[in-house]
Design an enzyme around this catalytic site. Structure first.
Site, mmCIF file in Angstrom:
data_model
loop_
_atom_site.group_PDB
_atom_site.id
_atom_site.type_symbol
_atom_site.label_atom_id
_atom_site.label_comp_id
_atom_site.label_asym_id
_atom_site.label_seq_id
_atom_site.Cartn_x
_atom_site.Cartn_y
_atom_site.Cartn_z
ATOM 1 N N GLU A 1 44.932 10.883 -4.455
ATOM 2 C CA GLU A 1 44.623 12.291 -4.259
ATOM 3 C C GLU A 1 45.723 13.200 -4.817
ATOM 4 O O GLU A 1 46.895 12.891 -4.602
ATOM 5 C CB GLU A 1 44.528 12.456 -2.730
ATOM 6 C CG GLU A 1 43.863 13.641 -2.222
ATOM 7 C CD GLU A 1 43.704 13.546 -0.696
ATOM 8 O OE1 GLU A 1 43.184 12.528 -0.204
ATOM 9 O OE2 GLU A 1 44.110 14.491 -0.035
ATOM 10 N N ARG B 1 43.090 8.392 5.620
ATOM 11 C CA ARG B 1 43.903 8.600 4.423
ATOM 12 C C ARG B 1 43.390 7.631 3.364
ATOM 13 O O ARG B 1 43.027 6.486 3.670
ATOM 14 C CB ARG B 1 45.392 8.313 4.695
ATOM 15 C CG ARG B 1 46.109 9.412 5.467
ATOM 16 C CD ARG B 1 46.314 10.684 4.647
ATOM 17 N NE ARG B 1 47.037 11.727 5.370
ATOM 18 C CZ ARG B 1 46.458 12.720 6.067
ATOM 19 N NH1 ARG B 1 45.141 12.816 6.119
ATOM 20 N NH2 ARG B 1 47.193 13.617 6.691
ATOM 21 N N ARG C 1 45.332 -1.782 17.055
ATOM 22 C CA ARG C 1 46.260 -2.853 17.404
ATOM 23 C C ARG C 1 46.205 -3.123 18.906
ATOM 24 O O ARG C 1 46.391 -4.238 19.360
ATOM 25 C CB ARG C 1 47.689 -2.473 16.999
ATOM 26 C CG ARG C 1 47.904 -2.515 15.510
ATOM 27 C CD ARG C 1 49.232 -1.927 15.158
ATOM 28 N NE ARG C 1 49.373 -0.574 15.701
ATOM 29 C CZ ARG C 1 50.396 0.218 15.459
ATOM 30 N NH1 ARG C 1 51.383 -0.193 14.700
ATOM 31 N NH2 ARG C 1 50.438 1.434 15.968
ATOM 32 N N HIS D 1 39.044 16.430 0.731
ATOM 33 C CA HIS D 1 39.964 16.509 1.882
ATOM 34 C C HIS D 1 39.751 17.797 2.692
ATOM 35 O O HIS D 1 40.640 18.648 2.776
ATOM 36 C CB HIS D 1 41.426 16.402 1.406
ATOM 37 C CG HIS D 1 42.340 15.884 2.487
ATOM 38 N ND1 HIS D 1 43.440 15.118 2.225
ATOM 39 C CD2 HIS D 1 42.310 16.033 3.843
ATOM 40 C CE1 HIS D 1 44.053 14.813 3.366
ATOM 41 N NE2 HIS D 1 43.373 15.359 4.367
#
Ligand code: NAP
Length: 315
Positions: A263, A234, A173, A281
């Site tokens: 997940e 994620r 951003r 992960h």
């Protein structure tokens, strides 16, 4: 005596005996959500793992609960708004996860580019091919890496990619200061430009309401058909169904995933694809880092009760 509930089994060396604290930890790998719900009402602190769901109704059971310390930098597993409403402090474990997650990202990138795991599996199955036109991958040197989320991990990935002779573009951003862009030889671009021009796209944002499905059908359609996507951020930052469709239709060359939208559920259609590299992960799964994370999470709790809260995500 303060009671600290620990959701998961952690390496014993990261949990010394502490005067004034009683540590309640599971006998096996983790407490079930029912066990957590029955133990939480008598505890003052809760150490959760990045994959422990900590919803509002669980938090509200903690009549004495003052602090939740998450073993992980990402805390999307915790209802932080509910914790804040209930006056519960939430802490995390930044920094110690940066280098191992960047290392895994580069390992996945190189594996995708050169088909290392694919070749290894073929060798084990005695199905490898030896021809000069077989096993063809892609050079990494001179290619463009698009980094989405140029924070701690994004920068650590950039540093390594730079050493491999890659060009760096990034999207966040906020545009970084000129000095930082110079240090990482990184160029700020729009998300659209990044998707269009990158040979490798690597995700490093947190999962928030803003980044949920940041990469969907529209973004994937902008990619070069030779592009690879790497997700060690994620799962839900990517619209998984759209990614599966793009991979099935070969709109991109491949994807390397450490994290998944649902997940630990991983869809069969994702597992079946030949142009994916999947790991469960393991971004921070080294003994050193898991120890650092656990010790830091415990330190967060101790410092909180010493009246000096640290690494608070809801100050
Ligand atoms: P960080 O230093 O806070 O960096 C996050 C970056 O994402 C910042 O540059 C931020 O910049 C950017 N960002 C935030 N919201 C955004 C948005 N809406 N659009 C675009 N960019 C956005 O965090 P970190 O330590 O690098 O960790 C990043 C994430 O990696 C964690 O939150 C965690 O979920 C994940 N992680 C995964 C593993 C694993 O095991 N796979 C391990 C560690 C961490 P702006 O605010 O300027 O946009």
């Amino acid at each position: 005596m303060k009671r600290i509930l620990v959701a998961h089994a952690l390496f014993p060396e990261s949990f010394p005996t502490l005067n004034g604290f009683e540590i309640i930890k599971p006998q096996k790998s983790a407490f079930s959500s029912e066990e957590l719900a029955s133990l939480l009402p008598t505890c003052d602190a809760f150490i959760s793992m990045f994959n422990t769901p900590v919803p509002a109704h669980l938090l509200s059971l903690g009549k004495n609960l003052k602090v939740v310390s998450n073993v992980g930098v990402g805390y999307n597993n915790i209802d932080v708004d509910a914790a804040t409403r209930l006056g519960i402090t939430v802490c995390n474990t930044p920094d110690v996860v940066t280098e191992p997650t960047a290392e895994l990202t580069i390992a996945l990138l190189l594996d995708m580019a050169r088909g290392i795991t694919r070749s290894h599996v073929a060798m084990q199955q005695k199905q490898e091919k030896w021809g000069v036109l077989e096993n063809i991958g892609m050079d990494v040197y001179g290619k463009t890496l698009g980094i989405i989320g140029f924070g701690r991990i994004g920068k650590a990935v950039a540093k390594r990619a730079l050493a491999m002779g890659m060009r760096i573009v990034y999207y966040s951003r906020t545009k970084q200061a000129d000095a930082i862009e110079k240090e990482y030889q990184a160029t700020y671009v729009s998300l659209e430009q990044l998707m269009k021009t990158s040979d490798f796209i690597s995700l490093h944002t947190p999962l928030t309401s803003q980044t949920h499905h940041l990469i969907g059908k529209k973004e994937l359609e902008l990619c070069k058909p030779t592009a690879y996507l790497i997700n060690t951020a994620r799962g839900a930052v990517v619209h998984e169904e759209a990614l599966i469709e793009a991979l099935q239709q070969e709109k991109i060359a491949g994807a390397a995933l450490d994290v998944y939208e649902f997940e630990p559920q991983v869809s069969d259609s994702l597992r079946c694809l030949t142009n994916v590299l999947l790991v469960p992960h393991i971004g921070t799964a080294t003994r050193e880092t898991r120890n650092h994370m656990a010790a830091m999470a415990l330190q967060n709790v101790v410092e909180y009760f010493n009246g000096n809260p640290v690494r608070v995500v809801n100050p």
